[in-house]
Every structure is written in structure tokens, then in C-alpha cells.
Scaffold this motif. Structure first.
Motif, PDB file in Angstrom:
ATOM      1  N   TYR A 187       0.814  -1.206   0.000  1.00  0.00           N
ATOM      2  CA  TYR A 187       0.000   0.000   0.000  1.00  0.00           C
ATOM      3  C   TYR A 187       0.856   1.267   0.000  1.00  0.00           C
ATOM      4  O   TYR A 187       0.315   2.376  -0.143  1.00  0.00           O
ATOM      5  N   TRP A 190       4.046   0.082  -3.927  1.00  0.00           N
ATOM      6  CA  TRP A 190       3.281  -0.885  -4.719  1.00  0.00           C
ATOM      7  C   TRP A 190       4.229  -1.538  -5.726  1.00  0.00           C
ATOM      8  O   TRP A 190       4.930  -0.853  -6.468  1.00  0.00           O
ATOM      9  N   TYR A 207      -4.967   6.518  -7.360  1.00  0.00           N
ATOM     10  CA  TYR A 207      -5.216   5.223  -6.719  1.00  0.00           C
ATOM     11  C   TYR A 207      -5.636   5.461  -5.271  1.00  0.00           C
ATOM     12  O   TYR A 207      -4.956   5.055  -4.316  1.00  0.00           O
ATOM     13  N   ARG A 210      -6.039   2.462  -2.793  1.00  0.00           N
ATOM     14  CA  ARG A 210      -4.766   1.908  -2.295  1.00  0.00           C
ATOM     15  C   ARG A 210      -4.230   2.774  -1.158  1.00  0.00           C
ATOM     16  O   ARG A 210      -3.780   2.267  -0.133  1.00  0.00           O
TER      17      ARG A 210
END
Length: 485
Positions: A187, A190, A207, A210
Motif C-alpha cells: 500500500y 506498490w 489510486y 490503495r
């Protein structure tokens, strides 16, 4: 491979030591408003002397903690052997988690040594930037208690809990070091993208899910620490580049100091410090939160690293410094002299700060023997002179030549004369900027004889009796003055 890393460690520690950080000491300080925290901060300022412990799987190689997997070209991030491909190195580094087996781990010995040295609090690295957790976390398998750890079946596998329990048993206050960045977490770094520097390696706006997972992961890990480790009084957060940022209108307080982050990010790495702090204090009322280098309401005190400010600061602060040269374990590390460490302590306390002194246990769980002998010697000095250290605050002129000054809340002032190695206490000690009040009693801690004094045009001259001079003083001599003008 290990031999190569040990040979290279001296270069790494030199780079690491050189990377001293001032943490924006000149930036505006935002005072705490929570009454319980203010009370705890006042108590913390009485403690004065503590221990910080850097320990992790990296200790097996005797290299700088975490930074060798950071893909920045800085002195303290170099990998050995030079030129080894980055991903090959990371694979070997992360495999250390499967071989780290500190069978001689005995935190009670550390705690007793800290108590003997006069240390009042401890800060332990529960997780450094590499993401390897030193407690039995439920959020990741990458831990000392994880299913692939060599230490997983040991009853002491919940290492942080064992450390905190041992120090709490000795009456030492406990604080948890926690790294906000986590270079192992999918997280944060990545695997879809290569990491470019110490920052998150993907667009947190693109993102969002995430990044929200990372925020949740961080929250849950800190909540574990706040609910399973007994009484925790300090949450010491490192990795100041993980912070909220205004993306289009950066203000000075939104930017990490250049000494901390040579590659500033435009990303808003917001982990919701307000929410984390509220949760943490719901479990640990009065908790001191130290969001290092992030100037704002969650930076209850500041932490100049490997340096002592030139003058007193107007807010709570603590110098964190290594007892030897490296933060983490290095074979045959060179320790600072006891004289130097005590002089540092006196100088820091005279300027109103605390001294947080680092040790780095080895891969087997033991400290260098010199760490123990050093702490024993400091403790011997503190037994005689501790009254001039604990519970004191700064008082002008703070320092004059070889004399530093501290004051108690009851009005007692201490003039602490710093002895060089092998120096005898002189027959006369003079200092400027301070005079005893009429009728004040002047004595040396550790001696019964009264000290005569006279006022000079700019200060005071003390006459030390021969019987006091002849005592086997070492490091520094604290002279108590019952009242000053």
C-alpha cells in the motif's frame, strides 16, 4: 555476503552519522491544548534522560537501519557490494526476516542497565522504514513473530511487548517509535511500480483506494501498539515526509525541511494524524505525540538529531543521539567517552532539553559490553549529581565558559563545572551572569563542606576548600546554590 556487509558498515555509519537533522527548530511551534498532555509534557521535561533502541533484522548485517533499500543516491543509502543490482539487494535484505533469531534476547538486562544509568524513559523501534515489525502484529506477516520468522516459536517473539514490560517493571516510562512510511507494504511501495525515492511510489489521487488502505493499515498498527503494550506515554513517529500537503499552495510548514527530505514530494501523503491521535489518546490518555519534523499540533516536542542547539529553545525538545557512532548495531562500533556523554547531558539540560541516548542491540539480542560499562559509569555520576539534572529547567545565562546552570522549581540553582579528562577541581571557580542571594548556602553535591563565595563586578567567584578539591571528582561537579539574586 555477511562479511562484505560488515566490512562496508563503517562507511555506512559515517554517512548515517553525517546525516544529522535539525528538524526545523526555527519554525513556529504550535502548543498543545489537551490538559492531560500538557501535564505529561511537564512530567516528561522532568525526566531529562532516556534511552532509544534501534533494533531489527538489519542488525544481522551490521548496516544502517532500512536506508540501504531506499533507491536514493545518498551517502547513507549505499549498498554493498557496490554496484549490486537493486532488486537483488532488496531480495537478500528482506530475506533477513527469515534468519533473524535473537536467542540471547534479554530485555530485563537492558532495562536494569538503563535504570542504573539514571535513564527515566525508553523509546523502542517497533517498526522502522523497512516495514519489519518487532511485535506480533496482525496486519502483516513481515514481523519478528511472523510465520516465516526464525524466532516465531520463541515465547519472547512479541519482542516490543517484552521490551516495554521489562522497562515498565523497572519503573521506566515507555514510548513507541513507529515509522509512518512502510517500504515493505504494497500500500506504500506498490510492486506494480518501481520505487523512485523514499516517498509513496504511485499517484495517491489516482489510486485513492490503495492509499486509503495504507491509512487504514497504519491506523490499525498504531492501535495495536496502544492497546497491547501496557502503559505507553510517548508515540514517537518517524518519517516526516509522510504528511499532509497542500498540493497547489505549499506553505513553509507544509514542506519537510531539506535536511530531512532531499526529494520533496508534491503528493498529499495524509495519513489522518488527527484521527490517529484521537484514537491513540482514547487508549492512552495524556499520550505525548511526536510527529517528527512535521510542524503542527501533533509535534508535542522537537527532536534535533545528533546535535545540541546553540541556545535554549522556547518549546519542549529532546536531542536524540547515538551512544556510539551508529543508530543500529555495528560490530566494533566506537563509543563516545563517558566524559563526552555527561558533558552533552549537562549542556542539553542547561538549555532546557532532554537527552535521548541510543543503543543498538546485536543480532543475538545482546548489547556491546561497552554499552553496559558506559551506562554504569554514567549512573555512578548521576547518583551523586542527579539532583542538578532531574526536575530542572533552564536559567540564564545557561552557560558561561566551563560552567552550565540549571534550576529547580524550589529556587535552587546549580552551577555545574565541566571537568576535562584528568582535570582536578580548581581552587576557584568563577562565572559571570549570576550571583547568590545574600545569605545563600553554597555546597558541592557529594561533599558536606560549605563553599565560600564573593560577588564580582560581573558575577561570582567561589573558593573551593582543599578537602573538597581532593575528592576523586570525574566528568563534572555540581555546585548547589540555595538562592540567587
Amino acid at each position: 555476503m555477511r562479511k562484505l556487509f560488515v566490512l562496508f558498515s563503517s562507511a555506512l555509519l559515517a554517512f548515517s552519522t553525517a546525516n544529522a537533522q535539525d528538524h526545523g527548530l526555527g519554525q513556529p511551534y504550535i502548543p498543545e491544548t489537551d490538559k492531560a498532555v500538557l501535564q505529561k509534557l511537564d512530567e516528561w521535561q522532568d525526566w531529562k534522560f532516556g534511552m532509544i533502541i534501534h533494533w531489527g533484522a538489519y542488525s544481522q548485517w551490521g548496516v544502517v537501519e532500512s536506508w540501504s533499500i531506499c533507491p536514493e543516491d545518498e551517502g547513507w543509502t549505499q549498498r554493498n557490494p557496490y554496484g549490486i543490482p537493486y532488486y537483488d539487494y532488496v531480495k537478500k535484505y528482506e530475506a533477513l526476516s527469515t534468519t533473524f533469531n535473537p536467542t540471547k534476547f534479554d530485555p530485563s538486562k537492558w532495562a536494569k542497565a538503563a535504570k542504573g544509568a539514571g535513564m527515566e524513559y525508553v523509546v523502542f523501534t517497533t517498526k522502522h522504514h523497512d516495514g519489519f515489525c518487532m511485535w506480533d502484529t496482525k496486519q502483516t506477516d513481515y514481523s519478528i513473530a511472523g510465520p516465516n520468522s526464525a524466532f516465531r516459536n520463541d515465547p519472547r517473539k512479541n519482542v516490543a511487548k517484552e521490551v516495554f514490560s521489562a522497562f515498565q517493571k523497572e519503573g521506566i516510562h515507555t514510548g513507541a517509535y513507529f515509522s509512518k512510511p512502510d517500504w515493505h507494504s504494497e500500500y506504500y511501495w506498490w510492486s506494480y511500480f518501481p520505487p523512485k525515492d523514499r516517498h509513496v511510489n504511485y499517484d495517491v489521487n489516482k489510486y485513492k483506494d490503495r492509499w486509503n488502505n495504507f491509512r487504514d493499515f497504519t491506523y490499525k498498527q498504531i492501535e495495536e501498539l496502544m492497546t497491547t503494550m501496557g502503559k505507553i506515554e510517548i508515540l514517537w513517529l518517524d518519517g516526516g515526509w509522510v504528511r499532509a500537503r497542500k498540493q497547489d499552495n505549499k506553505k513553509e510548514n507544509d514542506i519537510t525541511a531539506a535536511e530531512i527530505d532531499t526529494r520533496p514530494s508534491k503528493q498529499n501523503e495524509d495519513i489522518d494524524m488527527a484521527g490517529i491521535t484521537k484514537m491513540a489518546r482514547s487508549h492512552q490518555p495524556g499520550l505525548i505525540v511526536v510527529d517528527r519534523a512535521v510542524h503542527g499540533p501533533f509535534e508535542n516536542y522537537r527532536t534535533p538529531e545528533q546535535q545540541i542547539p546553540d541556545k535554549p529553545l522556547s518549546y519542549p525538545w529532546e536531542t536524540c543521539m547515538t551512544m556510539a557512532n551508529s543508530w543500529s548495531y555495528v560490530p566494533d562500533d566506537k563509543y563516545k567517552s563517558v566524559n563526552k556523554l555527561i558533558h552533552n547531558l549537562v549542556d542539553i539540560v542547561a538549555k532546557g532539553g532532554n537527552y535521548l541516548l541510543n543503543v543498538g542491540p546485536g543480532p543475538d539480542g545482546q548489547l556491546h559490553e561497552e554499552a553496559y560499562t558506559t551506562m554504569t559509569a554514567i549512573g555512578e555520576w548521576m547518583k551523586v549529581n542527579g539532583d542538578a539534572i532531574y526536575g530542572t529547567r533552564s536559567v540564564a545565562p545557561y552557560k558561561d565558559g566551563k560552567v552550565c546552570f540549571t534550576r529547580k522549581k524550589n529556587g535552587n540553582v546549580y552551577a555545574i563545572y565541566m571537568l576535562e579528562e584528568g582535570e582536578k577541581l580548581p581552587a576557584q571557580v568563577a562565572f559571570n551572569g549570576m550571583k547568590p542571594a545574600k545569605g545563600a548556602k553554597v555546597t558541592v553535591l557529594g561533599a558536606k563542606e560549605k563553599i565560600s563565595w564573593k560577588a564580582t563586578a560581573t558575577g561570582t567567584q567561589l573558593t573551593i576548600p582543599a578537602a573538597v578539591q581532593q575528592k576523586a571528582w570525574q566528568h563534572a561537579v555540581a555546585i548547589q546554590i540555595s538562592a540567587v539574586e
